[in-house]
Design an enzyme around this catalytic site. Structure first.
Site, mmCIF file in Angstrom:
data_model
loop_
_atom_site.group_PDB
_atom_site.id
_atom_site.type_symbol
_atom_site.label_atom_id
_atom_site.label_comp_id
_atom_site.label_asym_id
_atom_site.label_seq_id
_atom_site.Cartn_x
_atom_site.Cartn_y
_atom_site.Cartn_z
ATOM 1 N N HIS A 1 -3.844 44.350 69.895
ATOM 2 C CA HIS A 1 -4.019 44.042 71.317
ATOM 3 C C HIS A 1 -3.470 42.660 71.648
ATOM 4 O O HIS A 1 -4.179 41.656 71.616
ATOM 5 C CB HIS A 1 -5.521 44.108 71.653
ATOM 6 C CG HIS A 1 -5.795 44.216 73.110
ATOM 7 N ND1 HIS A 1 -6.797 45.000 73.616
ATOM 8 C CD2 HIS A 1 -5.193 43.643 74.184
ATOM 9 C CE1 HIS A 1 -6.804 44.913 74.943
ATOM 10 N NE2 HIS A 1 -5.850 44.078 75.305
ATOM 11 N N HIS B 1 -1.625 32.806 80.208
ATOM 12 C CA HIS B 1 -1.479 32.677 81.657
ATOM 13 C C HIS B 1 -0.904 31.310 81.985
ATOM 14 O O HIS B 1 -1.254 30.304 81.363
ATOM 15 C CB HIS B 1 -2.824 32.838 82.365
ATOM 16 C CG HIS B 1 -3.300 34.253 82.425
ATOM 17 N ND1 HIS B 1 -2.589 35.237 83.080
ATOM 18 C CD2 HIS B 1 -4.383 34.861 81.903
ATOM 19 C CE1 HIS B 1 -3.244 36.393 82.963
ATOM 20 N NE2 HIS B 1 -4.331 36.191 82.237
ATOM 21 N N ASP C 1 -6.644 40.468 72.074
ATOM 22 C CA ASP C 1 -6.479 40.437 73.537
ATOM 23 C C ASP C 1 -5.891 39.096 73.978
ATOM 24 O O ASP C 1 -6.255 38.540 75.021
ATOM 25 C CB ASP C 1 -7.799 40.720 74.268
ATOM 26 C CG ASP C 1 -7.563 41.129 75.726
ATOM 27 O OD1 ASP C 1 -6.382 41.219 76.146
ATOM 28 O OD2 ASP C 1 -8.553 41.354 76.447
ATOM 29 N N ARG D 1 3.750 39.364 77.570
ATOM 30 C CA ARG D 1 4.187 39.010 78.938
ATOM 31 C C ARG D 1 5.669 39.229 79.229
ATOM 32 O O ARG D 1 6.101 39.011 80.348
ATOM 33 C CB ARG D 1 3.834 37.555 79.262
ATOM 34 C CG ARG D 1 2.335 37.240 79.204
ATOM 35 C CD ARG D 1 1.564 37.942 80.287
ATOM 36 N NE ARG D 1 0.168 37.538 80.303
ATOM 37 C CZ ARG D 1 -0.857 38.400 80.361
ATOM 38 N NH1 ARG D 1 -0.634 39.712 80.397
ATOM 39 N NH2 ARG D 1 -2.091 37.973 80.393
ATOM 40 N N HIS E 1 -11.379 46.043 73.156
ATOM 41 C CA HIS E 1 -12.314 44.937 73.445
ATOM 42 C C HIS E 1 -13.748 45.362 73.803
ATOM 43 O O HIS E 1 -14.219 45.107 74.913
ATOM 44 C CB HIS E 1 -11.759 44.013 74.517
ATOM 45 C CG HIS E 1 -11.106 44.684 75.704
ATOM 46 N ND1 HIS E 1 -11.709 45.665 76.447
ATOM 47 C CD2 HIS E 1 -9.883 44.476 76.251
ATOM 48 C CE1 HIS E 1 -10.892 46.026 77.419
ATOM 49 N NE2 HIS E 1 -9.788 45.334 77.322
ATOM 50 N N ASN F 1 1.232 46.210 80.003
ATOM 51 C CA ASN F 1 1.140 45.752 81.400
ATOM 52 C C ASN F 1 2.107 44.621 81.700
ATOM 53 O O ASN F 1 1.732 43.549 82.164
ATOM 54 C CB ASN F 1 -0.297 45.356 81.757
ATOM 55 C CG ASN F 1 -0.814 44.197 80.915
ATOM 56 O OD1 ASN F 1 -0.298 43.929 79.840
ATOM 57 N ND2 ASN F 1 -1.828 43.512 81.417
#
Lengths: 429, 306
Positions: free
Chosen positions: A56, A307, A303, A60, A230, A90
C-alpha cells in the site's frame, strides 16, 4: 555485477553468518566465507531480513509529481528496507487501464530501486460505478494482481461481489478501502470522546467494520480472495478473526501509524495527523498489535501518502488525509512489536515481506534467506535510535507524523536482486 | 492568563473570574458616562478576521476594541484576498507583518484559531470556530447569569438543543463547570455527540423533566435543515418535544432565567412569548457581550490588571 560478501549478519535475528551474494542470488551462507574480489559489507550486529514488501504505497505519479514521483518514492522505499511496493491506483489519470499501469511499472523499472508493482483500480475512474478492465491490466506488462479503489470504498455491494468474482480468473485480489461512505460524510477524525470535544465530525468505527463484515461474507459466498486495507479498529480485528476461523480467504494489513498513534494527536489540530481511516483509540491500537502478533492481521502496509506542503499547512478540515510511512515503517514495527516482545524477527519478516509478497503474488519476494534464492535483502541495525527529521527524508513530501520522535532501527543496506540500493544508510542512486 | 483565548479550557477558575470581575469594573466605569470610551488600548491594533458571516459577533468585538481605543481593522473573507484563495497561513503572515497585536478570528473550520496561533505573535481570540468553541459567548453567558442570579457556584444550567453542532454548548459546558455550575444537556439523542458522556455534564432527553430543576435554561439555535439529514423528523416535532413555550416556561422555578445566544428561530426552539418575557436575558446577553469582550481584550493585550 558486483559480488557482495555480507559479514556477520544475523539472518532473521539468528546466529551470525556470512552471506555471499552473486549474480542476483544468494550464493552461499556460512561461517567465515571467503570470496576474493567481493565487496565486503561489514554487518556485525545487523539483522538480515528478506526485502520488505509494501502492499500500500501512494507514489503520486502520474498527476501529483510535486508531492512524490516514482523515483523519489522508490528511493524512500529502498531507504526503508523495501524491495517491492504496490503503487496505488488513485493517480491522475487513474490507473484503471493497461496503459497507465504499464507507465507506472516502466517508471519503476527505470528508477531501479524497488520493484514498483502497480495496483489497478477496481472501477473506472474510482467512481464505484462499473468495473475497470481488470483483465487487461492483469495481462499487461505490469501483471497486476492487486486491485483497489483505495481512497474510495467499493461501496456498492453488487459491484463488490462482481469484482471479487471476476478477478478469480487470474488469481487477483480485491483490496478494499473499508469505509461506508454514508456514515462518514464530512468525517474528520475518529468518532469518540475526543471528536466530541474538538468539534470535528466523527468517523465511526462501525463505518469500517460494517463493510469488512459485508465483504468477508461476500468473499465466502463466491469463494474469492479479499484483502482489507489499513484495518484500524478493534472491531475489525474481531470480524477478521471470525472470518478466518470460518476459512474465508481474507487477508488484512495495518499501517505503522495505526500501530503507534492515537486520536490524541488530533488535539493539536495539526493536519499532519489527519489520515483516512483516522487514528483511533488506545484500545484499538492494542487490538491491532495483538492482531498483527497472532497473524489475524497478515501484513504491515504503509499507506505512504505524500502531500504537498500547502495541502497540509491549513485548517484541519481543508487538509488532505494521509501521512508518510515508507522510511519509518520498520522502525515503528520495531518500536511497537519487536521491543515489547510481541513479534520476533522471523515474525517481522513474515508480516512485512513473506505474507505481503504472497498476497501480491510476487514470486521473487518474501523468500527465505537461503542459497539459491533471489538476493532481496535488508540489513537493519536494531539498536540505533534517532529522532525523525522530515527535512532529511528522501520523499519529496514532508508530512511525517513522526517528526521529532525518536524511533529505533536503522536500515543500513538494502539489496534488490543482488544490487545494492542502499549502502551505509544511503541510497545508491 | 494565557496569551490566547482559544477555548474555555484556556481559563482556569481564577482567570475566568478575573474576566468577569474586569467586565463588571468596565461596566461600572462606563456607567452614566457620556463618552463610552477608555484609553487602555490606545496604539494597539486589533484585527477582526471573519471567515464566516457573523454581523452580531463582529460588531460586538469591534465595539469592544473601539471602546478600549484600539485601532480596529475588519478583515472579512468576502471581498478580500481570502476569497481569491489565499491560505489561512498566508493571511496570518500578512496580519503579522502589519503588526496586529490581537487577532479575533471566526472560522467555519474547527481548530482554525489554534492553527493561527502558531503563525502569529499577537494574541488570538477565538470568536467561534466550526463546531468547536466560542469562548467569549460562554464568558458573556456566565457574566449574565452572575448578574441575574448573583452567583455561579451551584447554579443549575440546562442547555437545550443542537449540542452536536454547537460551539456555544461546548464552551459553556467547559466554562460553567470551571466556575462551579452544574450543567445538564437536553437534546434528542441524534443531536448529542457520541462521547458526550465524557463531558462534565448530566445528559438527558426529556426537557419537561429537566425544567423544574433548572435555574437557567439556555436554548440553542436549531437549524431546520438538520431535519433533511434525519437528525429529527420535522421542525414541528422538534418544537413540540424540545421547544420552550409558555407552558414549559411555567414549570421553571420562580427565579429561573431563559437565555439564547442568538440568532433565534422564534417558533422553533423558543416561542416569542418566552423570548420577550421578563425571564429572558437575550438583550442583556448582547450588551454584556461588549463588556465581556472588552475585558478579554484588555487582559490579553493591555498587560496585567491594576
Amino acid at each position: 555485477m558486483t559480488t557482495y560478501l555480507i559479514k556477520g549478519a544475523r539472518p532473521l535475528g539468528g546466529a551470525p553468518a556470512d552471506i555471499l551474494v552473486t549474480d542476483g542470488r544468494i550464493a552461499a551462507i556460512g561461517d567465515s566465507l571467503d570470496a576474493t574480489g567481493a565487496e565486503v559489507v561489514q554487518a556485525a550486529g545487523l539483522v538480515a531480513l528478506p526485502g520488505l514488501v509494501d502492499l500500500h504505497t501512494h507514489l503520486r505519479e502520474p498527476g501529483r509529481e510535486d508531492a512524490e514521483t516514482v523515483q523519489t518514492g522508490s528511493r524512500a522505499a529502498a531507504l526503508g528496507g523495501f524491495t517491492a511496493v504496490h503503487a496505488m491506483a488513485n493517480t491522475d489519470p487513474v490507473a484503471d487501464t493497461a496503459g497507465v499501469v504499464e507507465q507506472v511499472w516502466r517508471l519503476g523499472q527505470e528508477a531501479g530501486l524497488v520493484d514498483v508493482v502497480p495496483v489497478g483500480a477496481v472501477t473506472v475512474g474510482l467512481a464505484g460505478e462499473r468495473l475497470a478492465e481488470l483483465g487487461a491490466m492483469a495481462d499487461s506488462a505490469a501483471r497486476v494482481r492487486v486491485f483497489s479503489d483505495d481512497g474510495h470504498c467499493v461501496a456498492d455491494p453488487a459491484l463488490m461481489r462482481r469484482a471479487l468474482e471476476y478477478v478469480k480468473a487470474f488469481d487477483g485480489v480485491i483490496a478494499q478501502h473499508a469505509e461506508e461512505p454514508r456514515l462518514t460524510a464530512g468525517a474528520q477524525m475518529h468518532e469518540g470522546d475526543r471528536s466530541a470535544r474538538l468539534g470535528l465530525t466523527g468517523w465511526p468505527a462501525a463505518a469500517e467494520e460494517a463493510i469488512i463484515a459485508r465483504d468477508v461474507l461476500l468473499a465466502e459466498h463466491v469463494g474469492a480472495r479479499l484483502h482489507v486495507c489499513h484495518v484500524s479498529t478493534a472491531g475489525s480485528v474481531e470480524i477478521l478473526r471470525w472470518a478466518k476461523s470460518r476459512g474465508v480467504r481474507v487477508t488484512a494489513e495495518v499501517t505503522p501509524h495505526h500501530l503507534l498513534l492515537t486520536d490524541a494527536c488530533a488535539e493539536s489540530y495539526d493536519p499532519v495527523f489527519k489520515v483516512n481511516p483516522p487514528l483511533r483509540t488506545d484500545a484499538d491500537v492494542e487490538a491491532l498489535r495483538a492482531g498483527l502478533a497472532d497473524g489475524t492481521i497478515d501484513a504491515v502496509g504503509t499507506d505512504h501518502a505524500p502531500h504537498a506542503v500547502e495541502d497540509k499547512e491549513s485548517e484541519w478540515a481543508q487538509a488532505r488525509p494521509g501521512m508518510l510511512g515508507l522510511e519509518q515503517a520498520l522502525s515503528v514495527v520495531i518500536e511497537t512489536m519487536v521491543e515489547p516482545g510481541r513479534l520476533d524477527w522471523a515474525g517481522v519478516a513474515d508480516r512485512m515481506s513473506v505474507r505481503p509478497a504472497q498476497i501480491g503474488r510476487l514470486a521473487d519476494h518474501g523468500r527465505p534467506i537461503a542459497p539459491g534464492e533471489p538476493a532481496n535483502l535488508v540489513l537493519v541495525d536494531p539498536t540505533a535510535r534517532a529522532a525523525v527529521d522530515p527535512a532529511a527524508l528522501a520523499s519529496r513530501s514532508r508530512n511525517s507524523p513522526y517528526a521529532g520522535r525518536e524511533l529505533p532501527g536503522r536500515v543500513v543496506a538494502t539489496f534488490l536482486r543482488g544490487t545494492a540500493t542502499v549502502l551505509d544508510g544511503k541510497a545508491t542512486r | 492568563m494565557k496569551r490566547h483565548l482559544l477555548e474555555a479550557a484556556d481559563l482556569d477558575r481564577d482567570d475566568a473570574t478575573l474576566v468577569l470581575d474586569t467586565a463588571a469594573q468596565i461596566d461600572q466605569a462606563l456607567a452614566g458616562r457620556e463618552v463610552k470610551k477608555l484609553p487602555t488600548l490606545r496604539g494597539r491594533t486589533v484585527v477582526n478576521l471573519f471567515y464566516e458571516d457573523s454581523t452580531r459577533t463582529r460588531i460586538s468585538f469591534e465595539l469592544a476594541a473601539k471602546r478600549l481605543s484600539a485601532d480596529v481593522i475588519n478583515f472579512s473573507a468576502k471581498g478580500s484576498s481570502v476569497s481569491k484563495g489565499e491560505s489561512l497561513k498566508d493571511t496570518a503572515l500578512t496580519l503579522e507583518a502589519m503588526g496586529a497585536d490581537g487577532v479575533v478570528v471566526r472560522h467555519s473550520a474547527s481548530g482554525a484559531p489554534h492553527r493561527l496561533a502558531h503563525w502569529v505573535r499577537g494574541s488570538v481570540v477565538n470568536a467561534g470556530d466550526g463546531t468547536h468553541e466560542h469562548p467569549t459567548q460562554a464568558l458573556l453567558d456566565a457574566y449574565t447569569i452572575r448578574q441575574r442570579l448573583g452567583r455561579l457556584d451551584g447554579v443549575r444550567v440546562t442547555i437545550v438543543g443542537d449540542v452536536l453542532h454547537s460551539r456555544v454548548a461546548r464552551s459553556n459546558v467547559g466554562l460553567l463547570h470551571t466556575l462551579g455550575a452544574q450543567v445538564t444537556l437536553v437534546a434528542p439523542p441524534t443531536l448529542l455527540p457520541v462521547g458526550v458522556g465524557s463531558w462534565p455534564a448530566e445528559v438527558g432527553y426529556d426537557l419537561d423533566a429537566a425544567l423544574p430543576k433548572s435555574d437557567v435554561v439556555m436554548m440553542l439555535r436549531v437549524q431546520a435543515e438538520r431535519m433533511n439529514a434525519s437528525f429529527f423528523p420535522s421542525a414541528r416535532e422538534y418544537s413540540r418535544r424540545y421547544g420552550l413555550d409558555a407552558r414549559r416556561m411555567a414549570a421553571l422555578p420562580d427565579e429561573a432565567i431563559v437565555m439564547h445566544p442568538g440568532p433565534m428561530n422564534r417558533g422553533m426552539e423558543i416561542a416569542a412569548e418566552v423570548a420577550d418575557s421578563v425571564r429572558s436575558t437575550i438583550v442583556e446577553q448582547v450588551a454584556n457581550g461588549v463588556s465581556t469582550r472588552m475585558a478579554v481584550l484588555y487582559l490579553l493585550l493591555g498587560g496585567s490588571p491594576q
